[in-house]
Design a protein around this motif. Structure first.
Motif, PDB file in Angstrom:
ATOM      1  N   THR A  42      27.512  24.894  14.173  1.00 18.62           N
ATOM      2  CA  THR A  42      28.468  23.937  13.608  1.00 18.62           C
ATOM      3  C   THR A  42      29.782  24.642  13.304  1.00 18.62           C
ATOM      4  N   LYS A  43      30.844  23.867  13.270  1.00 16.53           N
ATOM      5  CA  LYS A  43      32.166  24.380  12.909  1.00 16.53           C
ATOM      6  C   LYS A  43      32.825  23.320  12.043  1.00 16.53           C
ATOM      7  N   VAL A  44      33.088  23.656  10.788  1.00 17.94           N
ATOM      8  CA  VAL A  44      33.743  22.726   9.874  1.00 17.94           C
ATOM      9  C   VAL A  44      35.222  22.662  10.239  1.00 17.94           C
ATOM     10  N   LEU A  45      35.704  21.467  10.510  1.00 12.14           N
ATOM     11  CA  LEU A  45      37.101  21.294  10.890  1.00 12.14           C
ATOM     12  C   LEU A  45      37.972  20.896   9.705  1.00 12.14           C
ATOM     13  N   GLU A  46      37.397  20.181   8.735  1.00 14.13           N
ATOM     14  CA  GLU A  46      38.129  19.773   7.538  1.00 14.13           C
ATOM     15  C   GLU A  46      37.170  19.687   6.370  1.00 14.13           C
ATOM     16  N   GLY A  47      37.677  19.865   5.172  1.00 12.68           N
ATOM     17  CA  GLY A  47      36.873  19.703   3.974  1.00 12.68           C
ATOM     18  C   GLY A  47      36.116  20.970   3.601  1.00 12.68           C
ATOM     19  N   ASP A  48      35.310  20.825   2.546  1.00 17.27           N
ATOM     20  CA  ASP A  48      34.606  21.991   2.014  1.00 17.27           C
ATOM     21  C   ASP A  48      33.102  21.919   2.237  1.00 17.27           C
ATOM     22  N   TRP A  49      32.672  21.153   3.220  1.00 12.38           N
ATOM     23  CA  TRP A  49      31.261  21.019   3.545  1.00 12.38           C
ATOM     24  C   TRP A  49      30.780  22.297   4.221  1.00 12.38           C
ATOM     25  N   GLU A  50      29.635  22.803   3.812  1.00 16.17           N
ATOM     26  CA  GLU A  50      29.026  23.966   4.438  1.00 16.17           C
ATOM     27  C   GLU A  50      27.629  23.577   4.912  1.00 16.17           C
ATOM     28  N   PRO A  51      27.530  22.959   6.090  1.00 17.91           N
ATOM     29  CA  PRO A  51      26.224  22.511   6.574  1.00 17.91           C
ATOM     30  C   PRO A  51      25.312  23.680   6.897  1.00 17.91           C
ATOM     31  N   HIS A  52      24.028  23.403   6.813  1.00 16.87           N
ATOM     32  CA  HIS A  52      23.021  24.397   7.139  1.00 16.87           C
ATOM     33  C   HIS A  52      22.514  24.121   8.553  1.00 16.87           C
ATOM     34  N   ARG A  53      21.384  23.433   8.667  1.00 11.10           N
ATOM     35  CA  ARG A  53      20.808  23.071   9.965  1.00 11.10           C
ATOM     36  C   ARG A  53      20.982  21.563  10.104  1.00 11.10           C
ATOM     37  N   LEU A  54      21.857  21.134  10.990  1.00 11.08           N
ATOM     38  CA  LEU A  54      22.103  19.703  11.163  1.00 11.08           C
ATOM     39  C   LEU A  54      21.208  19.127  12.248  1.00 11.08           C
ATOM     40  N   VAL A  55      20.757  17.893  11.982  1.00 11.33           N
ATOM     41  CA  VAL A  55      19.901  17.176  12.922  1.00 11.33           C
ATOM     42  C   VAL A  55      20.417  15.748  13.012  1.00 11.33           C
ATOM     43  N   ILE A  56      20.535  15.230  14.226  1.00 10.48           N
ATOM     44  CA  ILE A  56      20.897  13.826  14.449  1.00 10.48           C
ATOM     45  C   ILE A  56      19.844  13.223  15.360  1.00 10.48           C
ATOM     46  N   VAL A  57      19.222  12.138  14.883  1.00 15.91           N
ATOM     47  CA  VAL A  57      18.200  11.439  15.655  1.00 15.91           C
ATOM     48  C   VAL A  57      18.656   9.994  15.829  1.00 15.91           C
ATOM     49  N   GLU A  58      18.654   9.512  17.063  1.00 16.49           N
ATOM     50  CA  GLU A  58      19.019   8.133  17.361  1.00 16.49           C
ATOM     51  C   GLU A  58      17.754   7.281  17.426  1.00 16.49           C
ATOM     52  N   PHE A  59      17.790   6.127  16.762  1.00 19.65           N
ATOM     53  CA  PHE A  59      16.727   5.124  16.829  1.00 19.65           C
ATOM     54  C   PHE A  59      17.312   3.843  17.418  1.00 19.65           C
ATOM     55  N   PRO A  60      16.472   2.966  17.973  1.00 23.55           N
ATOM     56  CA  PRO A  60      16.988   1.733  18.575  1.00 23.55           C
ATOM     57  C   PRO A  60      17.767   0.865  17.586  1.00 23.55           C
ATOM     58  N   ASN A  61      17.362   0.896  16.313  1.00 25.35           N
ATOM     59  CA  ASN A  61      18.024   0.078  15.287  1.00 25.35           C
ATOM     60  C   ASN A  61      17.607   0.601  13.912  1.00 25.35           C
ATOM     61  N   MET A  62      18.246   0.068  12.875  1.00 29.43           N
ATOM     62  CA  MET A  62      17.962   0.522  11.519  1.00 29.43           C
ATOM     63  C   MET A  62      16.528   0.182  11.107  1.00 29.43           C
ATOM     64  N   ALA A  63      16.021  -0.943  11.581  1.00 22.62           N
ATOM     65  CA  ALA A  63      14.643  -1.323  11.235  1.00 22.62           C
ATOM     66  C   ALA A  63      13.649  -0.285  11.766  1.00 22.62           C
ATOM     67  N   SER A  64      13.843   0.184  12.991  1.00 24.95           N
ATOM     68  CA  SER A  64      12.952   1.201  13.568  1.00 24.95           C
ATOM     69  C   SER A  64      13.065   2.515  12.803  1.00 24.95           C
ATOM     70  N   LEU A  65      14.288   2.898  12.454  1.00 22.63           N
ATOM     71  CA  LEU A  65      14.497   4.124  11.689  1.00 22.63           C
ATOM     72  C   LEU A  65      13.754   4.047  10.357  1.00 22.63           C
ATOM     73  N   MET A  66      13.913   2.945   9.640  1.00 21.80           N
ATOM     74  CA  MET A  66      13.281   2.809   8.328  1.00 21.80           C
ATOM     75  C   MET A  66      11.767   2.667   8.443  1.00 21.80           C
ATOM     76  N   GLU A  67      11.306   2.024   9.506  1.00 23.01           N
ATOM     77  CA  GLU A  67       9.861   1.918   9.719  1.00 23.01           C
ATOM     78  C   GLU A  67       9.258   3.324   9.903  1.00 23.01           C
ATOM     79  N   TRP A  68       9.945   4.173  10.690  1.00 24.53           N
ATOM     80  CA  TRP A  68       9.493   5.560  10.836  1.00 24.53           C
ATOM     81  C   TRP A  68       9.540   6.292   9.499  1.00 24.53           C
ATOM     82  N   TYR A  69      10.675   6.203   8.804  1.00 25.17           N
ATOM     83  CA  TYR A  69      10.851   6.953   7.551  1.00 25.17           C
ATOM     84  C   TYR A  69       9.808   6.583   6.512  1.00 25.17           C
ATOM     85  N   ASP A  70       9.422   5.312   6.466  1.00 32.92           N
ATOM     86  CA  ASP A  70       8.443   4.829   5.488  1.00 32.92           C
ATOM     87  C   ASP A  70       7.000   4.885   5.994  1.00 32.92           C
ATOM     88  N   SER A  71       6.781   5.385   7.215  1.00 31.99           N
ATOM     89  CA  SER A  71       5.444   5.372   7.814  1.00 31.99           C
ATOM     90  C   SER A  71       4.531   6.420   7.174  1.00 31.99           C
TER      91      SER A  71
END
Length: 99
Positions: A42-71
């Motif tokens: 990662t490379k911070v371009l603006e602000g004071d955020w210092e991320p550690h290990r970033l992860v981005i996961v795409e789900f078909p929709n918010m309902a699917s994401l929340m169904e997984w998260y609450d499973s």
């Protein structure tokens, strides 16, 4: 409309976290999740955020994401993550303007 889980993960116990890292992809896939980015540089371009290990996961929709998260299958892994890392997680709907 797609939804994205965005997580900033600060691993505090790598040995314990390994089980989470190994097993979580299969649970996400069952709900239509797919990795967009996972642990790259990662490379911070603006602000004071210092991320550690970033992860981005795409789900078909918010309902699917929340169904997984609450499973039950993710609940077991979530407990492992909570013992072995500090995380900040958000869910974002992927709206694209159509002007």
């Amino acid at each position: 409309m797609a939804a994205y889980l965005i997580a900033d993960v600060d691993i505090t116990d790598a040995a314990v976290f390994e089980e989470y890292r190994r097993d979580v992809p299969a649970t996400e896939a069952r709900y239509g999740g797919r990795y967009i980015a996972r642990g790259g540089a990662t490379k911070v371009l603006e602000g004071d955020w210092e991320p550690h290990r970033l992860v981005i996961v795409e789900f078909p929709n918010m309902a699917s994401l929340m169904e997984w998260y609450d499973s039950p299958e993710y609940g077991r892994l979530k407990a492992i993550r909570e013992r072995s890392a500090r995380t900040r997680i958000i869910a974002l709907e992927g709206m694209i303007p159509t002007d």
